[in-house]
Scaffold this motif. Structure first.
Motif, PDB file in Angstrom:
ATOM      1  N   SER A  79      -9.504   2.414   5.389  1.00  0.00           N
ATOM      2  CA  SER A  79      -9.289   0.970   5.373  1.00  0.00           C
ATOM      3  C   SER A  79     -10.391   0.207   6.121  1.00  0.00           C
ATOM      4  CB  SER A  79      -7.926   0.588   5.966  1.00  0.00           C
ATOM      5  OG  SER A  79      -7.545  -0.671   5.475  1.00  0.00           O
ATOM      6  N   ALA A 138     -13.590 -13.489   9.991  1.00  0.00           N
ATOM      7  CA  ALA A 138     -13.084 -12.122   9.821  1.00  0.00           C
ATOM      8  C   ALA A 138     -12.140 -12.086   8.632  1.00  0.00           C
ATOM      9  CB  ALA A 138     -12.334 -11.685  11.081  1.00  0.00           C
ATOM     10  N   ALA A 140      -8.876 -11.389   8.552  1.00  0.00           N
ATOM     11  CA  ALA A 140      -7.621 -12.089   8.825  1.00  0.00           C
ATOM     12  C   ALA A 140      -7.845 -13.604   8.820  1.00  0.00           C
ATOM     13  CB  ALA A 140      -7.059 -11.641  10.172  1.00  0.00           C
ATOM     14  N   ASN A 175      -1.765  -9.308   6.608  1.00  0.00           N
ATOM     15  CA  ASN A 175      -1.236 -10.181   5.539  1.00  0.00           C
ATOM     16  C   ASN A 175      -0.002 -10.952   6.007  1.00  0.00           C
ATOM     17  OD1 ASN A 175      -2.106  -8.540   2.349  1.00  0.00           O
ATOM     18  ND2 ASN A 175      -3.345  -9.022   4.108  1.00  0.00           N
ATOM     19  N   ASP A 245      -6.386  -9.704  -1.452  1.00  0.00           N
ATOM     20  CA  ASP A 245      -6.980  -9.202  -0.214  1.00  0.00           C
ATOM     21  C   ASP A 245      -8.101  -8.247  -0.628  1.00  0.00           C
ATOM     22  OD1 ASP A 245      -7.700  -7.601   1.959  1.00  0.00           O
ATOM     23  OD2 ASP A 245      -5.715  -7.708   2.882  1.00  0.00           O
ATOM     24  N   ASN A 248     -10.849  -4.304   0.778  1.00  0.00           N
ATOM     25  CA  ASN A 248     -11.162  -2.990   0.201  1.00  0.00           C
ATOM     26  C   ASN A 248     -11.945  -3.116  -1.095  1.00  0.00           C
ATOM     27  OD1 ASN A 248      -9.745  -1.825   2.270  1.00  0.00           O
ATOM     28  ND2 ASN A 248      -7.908  -1.431   1.066  1.00  0.00           N
ATOM     29  N   ASN A 269     -14.454  -8.801   3.123  1.00  0.00           N
ATOM     30  CA  ASN A 269     -14.950  -8.542   4.473  1.00  0.00           C
ATOM     31  C   ASN A 269     -16.423  -8.145   4.385  1.00  0.00           C
ATOM     32  OD1 ASN A 269     -12.233  -8.798   5.157  1.00  0.00           O
ATOM     33  ND2 ASN A 269     -12.315  -7.132   6.642  1.00  0.00           N
TER      34      ASN A 269
HETATM   35  C1  LIG Z   1      -9.618  -4.697   7.523  1.00  0.00           C
HETATM   36  C2  LIG Z   1      -8.599  -5.277   6.643  1.00  0.00           C
HETATM   37  C3  LIG Z   1      -8.118  -6.586   6.871  1.00  0.00           C
HETATM   38  C4  LIG Z   1      -8.458  -7.418   8.090  1.00  0.00           C
HETATM   39  O1  LIG Z   1      -9.817  -7.655   8.320  1.00  0.00           O
HETATM   40  P1  LIG Z   1     -10.321  -8.064   9.784  1.00  0.00           P
HETATM   41  O2  LIG Z   1     -11.750  -8.434   9.599  1.00  0.00           O
HETATM   42  O3  LIG Z   1     -10.120  -6.877  10.653  1.00  0.00           O
HETATM   43  O4  LIG Z   1      -9.497  -9.232  10.238  1.00  0.00           O
HETATM   44  C5  LIG Z   1      -7.200  -7.110   5.963  1.00  0.00           C
HETATM   45  N1  LIG Z   1      -6.779  -6.381   4.921  1.00  0.00           N
HETATM   46  C6  LIG Z   1      -7.204  -5.130   4.670  1.00  0.00           C
HETATM   47  C7  LIG Z   1      -6.692  -4.391   3.474  1.00  0.00           C
HETATM   48  C8  LIG Z   1      -8.128  -4.534   5.534  1.00  0.00           C
HETATM   49  O5  LIG Z   1      -8.539  -3.281   5.294  1.00  0.00           O
END
Ligand SMILES: *Cc1c(COP(=O)(O)O)cnc(C)c1O
Length: 494
Positions: A79, A138, A140, A175, A245, A248, A269
């Motif tokens: 993850s 970030a 989140a 989430n 989201d 990934n 991300n």
């Molecule tokens: C890492 C991750 C997040 C959160 O990302 P951050 O930058 O740590 O806030 C959200 N959803 C999934 C599926 C993630 O792997």
């Protein structure tokens, strides 16, 4: 680890009166001296460590050597997409021209503004979205921003009843947390035994109060959600929006696009898929993309490029307010663009496909040793549910070897542990994400080590249960460390 005398023999490095600096005598008269207001001057000398420069250099160098990173070894943390971050990106992000003041006038920072726009455009194309904001810090933070867009969309239409958000029970913890911060009520949707969203359960939760649904694809088990078109239609027909989201996104790169699947809002991300060093809390970047029709709502400030090619800072009237003071973590954005341009349109799909191949290779080679609760093709990562019974993983046996034991034993062999006890759907979850940047030799070495640990767990259980044996600190009490944190060693109980 490499410098045992340092850890064992010398702990207190401070010696009274020893200094590592020399300053010239104050040559100004007393009259120029800074006067400290009454009551604020220090009453007694600061109790700082006193050490010579070389001792300080060794102290910090040895501490940094105890740190594990992608640059020191394999880091299959599920993850988190701990891929290699090319050094070229680092070098380019530090070009002096990028060292601009955030409030510099537009004409003085044309390069920076255009870089922002270029990155935004490429990400939009990769994801099938109309426009991205790169401002959030970030993943989140991107989720919160994206959910604020969804709320603003409903509010603008005068539909104030939509206060619920659907979130699968396999979702990343951010989430439901982001939804709660956004003032939305979380409604959990169940997963089937194969780890994907239970569409029948979803149907019972649809109502005119639903603002939207958050989905992760591939989900946190590394499985591609095959029913997205059906799910998107159900949610859209009931008036909600679909949130993707995209933390990934790695296995999807250049292969398929959230926009084409029916998603309206998404985040990615940059500090995962787009190769920025991360871990230990930052810096990150969680750009948010929206489909056509929602771009007006993206937060301020925005960047616009006019017909003449000049870039401007723009403040949109219907936009959300600012979610960051200016343009987010700009250095991370530069690294992401370098990464995208060095892969290019021709190679971007290779990254995702190789990450999928590597994950499936590890899964198939280890599934005789570790329990594989969901068999079949995975994407970039997969989850084991601890060791198989015949290798000491039998829960009914009080002295069985746990996932935590395996993770600790891996440290002895110089590998970072995978993600453990997440996702919460399995008792002994061990989540492995190799990424595409590892060589076959490294991956084979990891596989051999995981097999060795399974055999040790069968034949020499205590050794695995008491690991690690070769790290500077042994097994720590995580709970005590949080509940009764001790910040300086001299307050520790003797
Ligand atoms: C890492 C991750 C997040 C959160 O990302 P951050 O930058 O740590 O806030 C959200 N959803 C999934 C599926 C993630 O792997």
């Amino acid at each position: 680890m490499n410098n045992t005398y340092y850890h064992k023999l010398i702990f207190e490095l401070s010696h009274k009166g020893r200094v590592g600096y020399s300053l010239p005598k104050n040559k100004y008269d007393k009259q120029y001296a800074l006067s400290v207001p009454d009551g604020q001057a220090r009453q007694k000398e600061a109790q700082l460590p006193e050490a010579d420069e070389l001792t300080v250099v060794r102290h910090y160098t040895n501490m940094s050597n105890n740190n594990f990173g992608v640059d020191t070894g394999f880091y299959p943390l599920g993850s988190c997409t701990m891929k290699y971050n090319p050094k070229l990106n680092e070098e380019l992000s530090q070009l002096s021209g990028f060292n601009a003041h955030p409030s510099a006038p537009d004409f003085a920072v044309q390069g920076c503004l255009k870089l922002y726009d270029d990155t935004q455009r490429i990400l939009s194309e990769v994801c099938g979205m109309k426009q991205f904001t790169l401002n959030p810090y970030a993943g989140a933070h991107g989720e919160l921003t994206g959910l604020m867009v969804i709320r603003a969309y409903h509010e603008k239409r005068g539909d104030l009843a939509r206060t619920k958000i659907l979130v699968p029970d396999s979702a990343h913890g951010t989430n439901p947390a982001s939804a709660a911060v956004c003032g939305l009520q979380v409604v959990q949707v169940k997963s089937l035994d194969n780890g994907t969203v239970d569409v029948e359960d979803l149907k019972t939760k649809l109502s005119p109060e639903v603002a939207g649904m958050m989905m992760t694809n591939p989900n946190t088990l590394g499985i591609f959600e095959q029913k997205i078109p059906e799910i998107a239609k159900l949610v859209h027909d009931c008036g909600g929006l679909m949130y993707y989201d995209g933390a990934n996104l790695n296995p999807m790169l250049g292969v398929c696009r959230p926009g084409d699947m029916g998603f309206d809002v998404m985040h990615i991300n940059l500090h995962k898929t787009f190769s920025t060093p991360h871990g230990g809390g930052g810096p990150g970047s969680g750009p948010v993309g929206v489909r056509s029709g929602l771009e007006e709502l993206l937060p301020n400030p925005k960047v616009e490029v006019d017909a003449s090619g000049a870039a401007h800072r723009a403040i949109g009237a219907s936009a959300l307010g600012a979610v960051t003071p200016v343009y987010g973590n700009f250095g991370v954005i530069i690294r992401a663009l370098c990464y995208l341009l060095s892969l290019g349109r021709e190679n971007i799909a290779l990254a995702g496909k190789l990450s999928v191949l590597n994950a499936n290779y590890i899964k198939e080679r280890l599934k005789d040793y570790y329990k594989l609760p969901i068999d079949g093709l995975c994407k970039h990562e997969f989850v084991f549910d601890g060791l198989r019974e015949e290798y000491g993983g039998d829960h009914h046996d009080a002295s069985h070897v746990t996932t935590l034991d395996v993770a600790k034993r891996l440290l002895d062999y110089g590998f970072h542990a995978p993600t453990i006890y997440f996702p919460l759907l399995f008792h002994e979850a061990l989540m492995i994400e190799p990424t595409e940047t590892e060589s076959k030799e490294t991956i084979d070495a990891f596989i051999e080590t995981m097999k060795t640990i399974a055999i040790e767990a069968r034949d020499n259980r205590e050794m695995v249960r008491t690991a690690p044996h070769s790290t500077p600190v042994k097994r720590l009490d995580d709970v005590k460390a949080v509940r009764s944190a001790q910040f300086t060693y001299d307050t520790l109980e003797k």
